[in-house]
Design a protein around this motif. Structure first.
Motif, PDB file in Angstrom:
ATOM      1  N   ARG A 287      60.898 -66.042  19.462  1.00  0.00           N
ATOM      2  CA  ARG A 287      60.994 -66.764  18.185  1.00  0.00           C
ATOM      3  C   ARG A 287      60.252 -65.876  17.078  1.00  0.00           C
TER       4      ARG A 287
ATOM      5  N   SER B  62      61.828 -64.250  13.634  1.00  0.00           N
ATOM      6  CA  SER B  62      61.128 -64.354  12.684  1.00  0.00           C
ATOM      7  C   SER B  62      60.859 -63.122  11.862  1.00  0.00           C
TER       8      SER B  62
ATOM      9  N   GLN C 253      62.205 -62.066   8.312  1.00  0.00           N
ATOM     10  CA  GLN C 253      61.168 -61.619   7.201  1.00  0.00           C
ATOM     11  C   GLN C 253      61.356 -60.414   6.906  1.00  0.00           C
TER      12      GLN C 253
ATOM     13  N   VAL D 172      61.967 -70.009  12.370  1.00  0.00           N
ATOM     14  CA  VAL D 172      60.515 -69.917  12.230  1.00  0.00           C
ATOM     15  C   VAL D 172      60.068 -69.634  10.861  1.00  0.00           C
TER      16      VAL D 172
END
Lengths: 301, 452
Positions: A33, A37, A41, A147
């Protein structure tokens, strides 16, 4: 591309050894995860940077130093994504989206979110991991959870430069203006190709995670060693697209020159804040023509 | 060395005519540069509206001990006007990017001021006498009727109210394709340099139609551009040496004796990257926003986004000292990238003895570091804390953990209040701080007491 519910093997990508999906999940689900994430990002940072580059055509000449620094950031992300294999997936999906039928406008809603101006940096930083490119933005895969790092604990302010080690399970459809029916959409056949590539990315992430330690993922936003190698397939994909407006040269100096392939082609796909230009190549073309026209006026040539 | 700092002059909002607390300001009032002259008697500020305001220090007066040493407005003039580049259809801002004083050689003062494209040399002179008793003109300047003139007289100089005259003596134009970020007067007092994003030009102060290009980092293909020049300065004593900084965090020392084009550096100052701190923002925060030689000429002071560094000219591979200005922002880089604050260019300054360095931060805070004692202090330039004679209270930014009273948390910092421009008196402990449209002048409390 992939029937619903099947665990996807990674051997298709050819880069990494095939590993069964089931084994990965249990011991390293948190790391997985974290990884997705991270890539979300990273994608958000890429989108933000491209928009910043695009928005700098104002009345006054743009700040060259700022433009160069943003362009270098875009390049770094692109290089890392090329290494990941993510870049190729994304550009393939882009071309597929270009050629295929419409992309729903909801996928691009995140552009609004991305363009939001914040007066103060603190207090309202909510990372926007959903990129404007529909294909890449498939965070809501069936077994994965998105996330979302939120502002927590006083000075915390988790942003993209650090990845919190807390258990990440918040999925906030409302925050990002995404339809809850996003998940259903990903199951449709006509969209499955794009979502499939997103899932591929998830897979590649899962396996790439092998080569990354959890520490790297938990630490600051890491860059891998850049290995600049222009992909001939990439260039071929975009050979028919007039990317002259989105040239680095143009972006930096406001002067047009020979079109060049590369990360700046993504600007094209992110160029509008409204309905998707990806939906049809004709509207894409007219947008580009209009922008070309504007550019000519600005350049005065 | 870091004695308590006291407000010397109450905040001078000479650019805003409305009384406190309702004073509002236009964007044109934002101060964009601050510079003391070589004696410290004069202090010049430039603003976004292209104006220059010069302050003069009042001479000490025994009879009024509290008014001595204060800076009052000496002259105001419009240095640059907005222009339009018809070729590119772009505006040229009139904002004054830098002011540099020339060393004084006669009664007049000279300063260079520059916007993005044009540098101007201004002469500032005083007139306190005027001639009276002309033969052919009367007192109002009208021509006299010759039949009324019966005798010859010699005009005499009579005292008059002091008038400060400012006139442009030279205009150095059309030499920069990109935006000028620095000017620096050479120690030979004859030449100066102007640096833009990609080139540095050498001028003679007397010649405006020609300049020599001494550094050019423009790539053949602009698409290959990855680095720009961010600041440049001449060595204070050696007229052949200059330094320029780049957006990649490097400093290059160039010797003009080596070649006409100083593209090859004599020395390259670069700190090796810390792999544990690497992020997508590493390059951006390493970009040097200001570089200053020490008065001794032995050291260099640089400012990047989070730190201030002192370099020894004799050591290229790493800085001598590193000072954390606001490391608490390291975890906020993404937000600061989003709102563009990460591109803010902070300046830095040495004190007269090179023992203390100063630089600005957010929330109207500025920081001073004593190089000898390793002590540092954070102070605030605001109206509330700057009543005349008030002593500034040290401030603290807390990042969680123990929080003392009056501490500010990182999340309540005001990122729109940034102190980008600061200046230190060449010999005394007097500092000038530009906070948006306000100029604050502070001095060392001990200094004041000695003179009081």
């Amino acid at each position: 591309m992939f029937p619903k519910g099947t665990k996807r093997k990674f051997s298709d990508s050819g880069d990494e050894p095939a590993v069964g999906g089931e084994d990965m999940n249990q011991p390293s689900s948190v790391a997985v995860r974290m990884l997705s994430s991270y890539s979300l990002q990273r994608q958000a940072l890429l989108d933000m940077s491209l928009i910043k580059l695009q928005l700098c055509h104002m009345l006054v000449e743009p700040n060259l130093c700022r433009s160069v620094l943003i362009a270098n950031t875009v390049r770094q992300i692109q290089e890392e994504m090329t290494q990941d294999g993510t870049w190729q997936i994304m550009t393939q999906a882009l071309s597929a989206a270009n050629a295929a039928a419409q992309c729903s406008a909801e996928r691009l809603v995140a552009t609004e979110v991305l363009c939001r101006q914040t007066e103060a940096a603190q207090g309202e930083q909510v990372p926007k991991p959903f990129p404007a490119v529909g294909s890449e933005g498939c965070p809501a895969e069936e077994e994965e959870e998105v996330v979302v790092e939120e502002e927590e604990e006083g000075e915390g302010g988790v942003t993209m430069s650090t990845v919190s080690s807390q258990a990440p399970t918040t999925y906030l459809p409302g925050t990002f203006g995404m339809d809850p029916c996003w998940e259903e959409e990903t199951e449709e056949d006509e969209d499955s190709e794009e979502c499939g590539s997103g899932s591929e990315e998830g897979d590649s992430d899962r396996l790439v995670e092998d080569s990354r330690t959890a520490e790297q993922v938990f630490g600051t936003f890491e860059i891998k060693n850049p290995a600049p190698s222009p992909d001939p397939a990439l260039e071929e994909l975009f050979s028919d697209v007039d990317a002259s407006y989105y040239d680095l040269d143009t972006v930096l100096t406001g002067i047009q020159s020979v079109p060049k392939m590369g990360p700046y082609d993504l600007l094209e796909s992110l160029s509008s804040h409204g309905p998707s230009p990806l939906s049809s190549s004709t509207s894409c073309r007219s947008d580009l023509n209009e922008l070309d026209h504007i550019m000519e006026i600005i350049v005065g040539s | 060395m870091l004695n308590p700092i006291q407000v010397l002059s109450s905040d001078i909002t000479s650019l805003s005519l409305e009384p406190e607390p309702f004073a509002s300001y236009t964007e044109a009032d934002i101060i964009s540069t601050v510079e003391f002259n070589h004696t410290g008697e004069l202090l010049a500020t430039g603003d976004k509206g292209g104006r220059v305001v010069i302050f003069q220090r009042e001479p000490e007066c025994k009879t009024e001990p509290y008014s001595q040493g204060e800076y009052n407005v000496y002259s105001t003039f419009q240095s640059h006007e907005p222009e339009f580049d018809y070729l590119k259809s772009l505006e040229i801002e009139e904002k004054i990017n830098k002011i540099r004083w020339l060393p004084q050689q006669n009664a007049a003062h000279f300063l260079l001021s520059t916007n993005d494209k044009t540098i101007k040399l201004w002469k500032v002179s005083e007139r306190d006498k005027r001639p009276e008793g002309y033969n052919l003109k009367d007192e109002e300047g009208r021509i006299k009727d010759l039949s009324t003139v019966t005798s010859l007289q010699v005009p005499v100089l009579k005292p008059m109210d002091l008038m400060v005259e400012v006139s442009p003596r030279r205009v150095f134009a059309n030499a920069h394709t990109y935006h000028v970020n620095s000017i620096s007067v050479n120690s030979d007092h004859e030449t100066y340099m102007s640096a833009d994003d990609l080139r540095i030009n050498l001028w003679h102060l007397g010649i405006t139609d020609r300049s020599f290009n001494i550094v050019d980092i423009k790539p053949v293909n602009m698409e290959d551009l990855t680095e720009v020049i961010t600041a440049a300065e001449f060595h204070p004593h050696h007229c052949n040496l200059l330094v320029y900084s780049s957006s990649k965090g490097t400093l290059r020392l160039c010797d003009m004796r080596e070649a006409a084009l100083c593209d090859k550096h004599s020395k390259l100052f670069e700190e090796p990257e810390d792999p544990s701190n690497r992020s997508f923002f590493s390059e951006i925060i390493s970009s040097v926003s200001d570089v200053k030689f020490s008065h001794s000429g032995r050291y260099l002071l640089t400012r990047d986004y989070l730190t201030a560094k002192v370099w020894d000219l004799n050591m290229e591979n790493k800085p001598l000292e590193i000072y954390q200005v606001h490391d608490y922002l390291r975890s906020k880089l993404c937000s600061l990238y989003e709102n563009d604050c990460i591109f803010d260019k902070f300046e830095c300054a040495w004190n007269g003895s090179d023992s203390v360095i100063m630089t600005g931060a957010y929330n109207n805070f500025f920081r001073m570091f004593d190089r000898n004692t390793k002590r540092d202090v954070t102070l605030e330039a605001s109206r509330e804390s700057s009543k005349p004679r008030a002593v500034l209270k040290p401030r603290r930014v807390c990042q969680g953990g123990k929080r003392r009273k009056d501490d500010i948390s990182v999340d309540s910092l005001d990122f729109t209040k940034k102190i980008l421009h600061t200046a230190w008196h060449p010999t005394e402990n007097i500092i000038a701080i530009a906070a948006t449209n306000n100029l604050y002048i502070f001095q060392d409390k001990l200094n004041q007491e000695m003179h009081g």
